[in-house]
Design a protein around this motif. Structure first.
Motif, PDB file in Angstrom:
ATOM      1  N   LEU A   1       5.550   9.903 -59.080  1.00 26.50           N
ATOM      2  CA  LEU A   1       6.909  10.582 -59.240  1.00 26.50           C
ATOM      3  C   LEU A   1       6.858  11.847 -60.115  1.00 26.50           C
ATOM      4  O   LEU A   1       7.629  12.905 -60.149  1.00 26.50           O
ATOM      5  N   ILE A   2       5.878  11.851 -61.238  1.00 24.45           N
ATOM      6  CA  ILE A   2       5.538  12.942 -62.034  1.00 24.45           C
ATOM      7  C   ILE A   2       5.251  14.237 -60.959  1.00 24.45           C
ATOM      8  O   ILE A   2       5.577  15.277 -61.357  1.00 24.45           O
ATOM      9  N   VAL A   3       4.155  14.072 -60.464  1.00 21.39           N
ATOM     10  CA  VAL A   3       3.688  14.899 -59.348  1.00 21.39           C
ATOM     11  C   VAL A   3       4.953  15.514 -58.591  1.00 21.39           C
ATOM     12  O   VAL A   3       5.096  16.675 -58.483  1.00 21.39           O
ATOM     13  N   PHE A   4       5.821  14.752 -57.900  1.00 17.77           N
ATOM     14  CA  PHE A   4       6.896  15.048 -57.093  1.00 17.77           C
ATOM     15  C   PHE A   4       7.717  16.010 -57.978  1.00 17.77           C
ATOM     16  O   PHE A   4       8.182  16.715 -57.510  1.00 17.77           O
ATOM     17  N   LYS A   5       8.049  15.335 -59.171  1.00 17.88           N
ATOM     18  CA  LYS A   5       9.236  15.925 -60.017  1.00 17.88           C
ATOM     19  C   LYS A   5       8.626  17.522 -60.127  1.00 17.88           C
ATOM     20  O   LYS A   5       9.260  18.589 -60.051  1.00 17.88           O
ATOM     21  N   ASP A   6       7.406  17.713 -60.738  1.00 20.77           N
ATOM     22  CA  ASP A   6       6.863  18.969 -61.149  1.00 20.77           C
ATOM     23  C   ASP A   6       6.927  19.830 -59.747  1.00 20.77           C
ATOM     24  O   ASP A   6       7.145  21.074 -60.102  1.00 20.77           O
ATOM     25  N   TYR A   7       6.390  19.352 -58.904  1.00 20.08           N
ATOM     26  CA  TYR A   7       6.181  20.195 -57.546  1.00 20.08           C
ATOM     27  C   TYR A   7       7.606  20.727 -57.083  1.00 20.08           C
ATOM     28  O   TYR A   7       7.705  21.978 -56.726  1.00 20.08           O
ATOM     29  N   VAL A   8       8.479  19.812 -56.813  1.00 23.96           N
ATOM     30  CA  VAL A   8       9.883  20.146 -56.421  1.00 23.96           C
ATOM     31  C   VAL A   8      10.594  21.255 -57.234  1.00 23.96           C
ATOM     32  O   VAL A   8      11.329  21.991 -56.822  1.00 23.96           O
ATOM     33  N   GLU A   9      10.471  20.835 -58.542  1.00 22.96           N
ATOM     34  CA  GLU A   9      11.379  21.695 -59.483  1.00 22.96           C
ATOM     35  C   GLU A   9      10.930  23.131 -59.614  1.00 22.96           C
ATOM     36  O   GLU A   9      11.445  24.077 -59.438  1.00 22.96           O
ATOM     37  N   LYS A  10       9.507  23.410 -59.349  1.00 23.03           N
ATOM     38  CA  LYS A  10       8.726  24.443 -59.564  1.00 23.03           C
ATOM     39  C   LYS A  10       9.060  25.000 -58.196  1.00 23.03           C
ATOM     40  O   LYS A  10       9.431  26.436 -58.083  1.00 23.03           O
ATOM     41  N   ALA A  11       8.812  24.618 -57.007  1.00 27.60           N
ATOM     42  CA  ALA A  11       8.990  25.149 -55.813  1.00 27.60           C
ATOM     43  C   ALA A  11      10.182  25.649 -55.274  1.00 27.60           C
ATOM     44  O   ALA A  11      10.280  26.347 -54.470  1.00 27.60           O
ATOM     45  N   SER A  12      11.322  24.822 -55.814  1.00 27.78           N
ATOM     46  CA  SER A  12      12.657  25.213 -55.418  1.00 27.78           C
ATOM     47  C   SER A  12      13.109  26.209 -56.493  1.00 27.78           C
ATOM     48  O   SER A  12      14.352  26.631 -56.455  1.00 27.78           O
ATOM     49  N   ASN A  13      12.091  26.728 -57.391  1.00 33.26           N
ATOM     50  CA  ASN A  13      12.726  27.681 -58.409  1.00 33.26           C
ATOM     51  C   ASN A  13      13.806  27.106 -59.468  1.00 33.26           C
ATOM     52  O   ASN A  13      14.664  27.837 -59.609  1.00 33.26           O
ATOM     53  N   GLY A  14      13.779  25.793 -59.589  1.00 37.44           N
ATOM     54  CA  GLY A  14      14.860  25.298 -60.346  1.00 37.44           C
ATOM     55  C   GLY A  14      16.145  24.844 -59.615  1.00 37.44           C
ATOM     56  O   GLY A  14      17.044  24.192 -60.379  1.00 37.44           O
ATOM     57  N   ALA A  15      16.352  25.184 -58.325  1.00 37.85           N
ATOM     58  CA  ALA A  15      17.417  24.774 -57.552  1.00 37.85           C
ATOM     59  C   ALA A  15      17.705  23.287 -57.492  1.00 37.85           C
ATOM     60  O   ALA A  15      18.701  22.569 -57.202  1.00 37.85           O
ATOM     61  N   ILE A  16      16.489  22.599 -57.604  1.00 36.86           N
ATOM     62  CA  ILE A  16      16.291  20.961 -57.451  1.00 36.86           C
ATOM     63  C   ILE A  16      15.816  20.362 -58.720  1.00 36.86           C
ATOM     64  O   ILE A  16      14.932  20.841 -59.237  1.00 36.86           O
TER      65      ILE A  16
END
Length: 363
Positions: free
Chosen positions: A55-70
């Protein structure tokens, strides 16, 4: 002060969004647009668990890759729900966006996910990881779950939680199925693991997890089928558990579910970010148990434990003895035949691919 004000005005002129200026004099400016999508993710575990690592990896990836949209909010433990049925209901009704379950935790709703508990279908880590990352098997189970949940509960990926289940006991080294004869093996209250234990000549004995330590001490049970990190984390050797056979009869799959309504409400580019995030999560959960098991196995042996690795012929004998469980599963579990074929075909394909590559690489 003039220079700092000019810097702020210049940033605004460049089109940068400053939603909060916390300190001008200290030259500290924070910028944070509110996320367009907030995902509530929960795992009924703790921060030492592979699920949390994922979950930590998921959170870090998604928030960065979405440029904060998620934005991903993590709820570890039982803050949102306390068991598989309750948590999956939360996914269905939209109060929870993401949840991880074991196959046992989801089997009450989707019984065919127990296919992951069938013995000896996945040969080793490379085969298991190829099968689960390639995706065909996961999509087959996803389609079944979507149909059974009215398009509410979506399987996103399957990772790992704890490595492999192996047989362990208090009595003797187990090298062949004959050595299992008569041992009282702890199982959960479910048909499939009990059928497996019976097929090997042992006696399945359902015992709640919190009672297992005392049950070893008193002889109510003489063995279990667990991963080494669970064995050492619960200090079962102190209760007399001294023999572990690395038969690797079941890969401890972690099923990651998501609200399908929530997923499909996002635009396609954001859905792609989430899909890629789950791929990163999966890789983290593949790696984490391997690292943690090194210290656990070392500790087990240093404390006098007997660790046995079956030969290929011995492992083949275990698989042959357990084969009746396959027919039982296909006959008695709803959509068991579909799930079994999907996993068996994927495993065969993975073995052909990996063994073919290895044949070239060793030359």
């Amino acid at each position: 002060m003039v220079k700092q004000t000019a810097n702020i005005l210049g940033a605004l002129a460049l089109g940068l969004s400053l939603t909060a200026v916390t300190s001008v004099i200290g030259a500290t400016v924070t910028t944070a647009d509110a996320a367009d999508y907030k995902l509530r993710a929960t795992a009924n575990s703790n921060e030492n668990d592979e699920d949390y690592d994922g979950l930590i990896v998921f959170k870090d990836y998604v928030e960065k890759a979405s440029n904060g949209a998620i934005e991903v909010e993590l709820f570890i433990g039982t803050q949102l729900c306390s068991n598989g049925a309750e948590c999956l209901q939360g996914i269905a009704d939209g109060s929870i966006d993401i949840y991880i379950s074991t196959s046992g935790g989801a089997s009450g709703i989707f019984p065919y996910v127990q296919v992951l508990d069938l013995p000896y279908l996945l040969r080793d880590d490379r085969i298991a990881e190829e099968v689960l990352s390639e995706g065909t098997f996961t999509r087959s189970i996803r389609n079944l779950a979507l149909a059974d949940s009215g398009d509410k509960i979506r399987l996103m990926t399957v990772g790992n939680t704890g490595g492999w289940r192996n047989f362990a006991n208090t009595k003797r080294r187990v090298q062949t199925p004959a050595d299992m004869e008569g041992l009282k093996i702890r199982t959960v209250v479910a048909d499939l693991p009990q059928e497996l234990v019976k097929s090997l000549g042992a006696a399945p004995t359902p015992i709640p997890w919190p009672e297992l330590f005392t049950s070893f001490q008193t002889g109510v049970v003489e063995g279990s089928k667990n991963g080494i990190t669970d064995i050492m984390g619960m200090k079962f050797p102190d209760a007399g558990l001294k023999y572990v056979t690395l038969d690797g009869h079941a890969y401890m799959g972690a099923l990651w579910w998501m609200s399908n309504d929530r997923f499909m409400s996002m635009p396609e580019d954001m859905r792609r970010v989430v899909v890629d995030g789950f791929a990163a999560l999966q890789q983290a959960t593949f790696a984490s148990p391997k690292r943690k098991s090194i210290a656990a196995y070392s500790e087990f042996v240093s404390e006098g434990g007997d660790l046995y690795v079956p030969s290929p012929d011995e492992k083949a004998a275990f698989k042959e003895a357990a084969a009746p469980v396959y027919d039982w599963f296909k006959t008695n579990v709803a959509n068991g035949d579909v799930a079994f074929t999907a996993l068996a075909d994927a495993a065969a394909g993975a073995e052909a691919k990996i063994d073919g590559a290895a044949a070239m690489d060793v030359k």
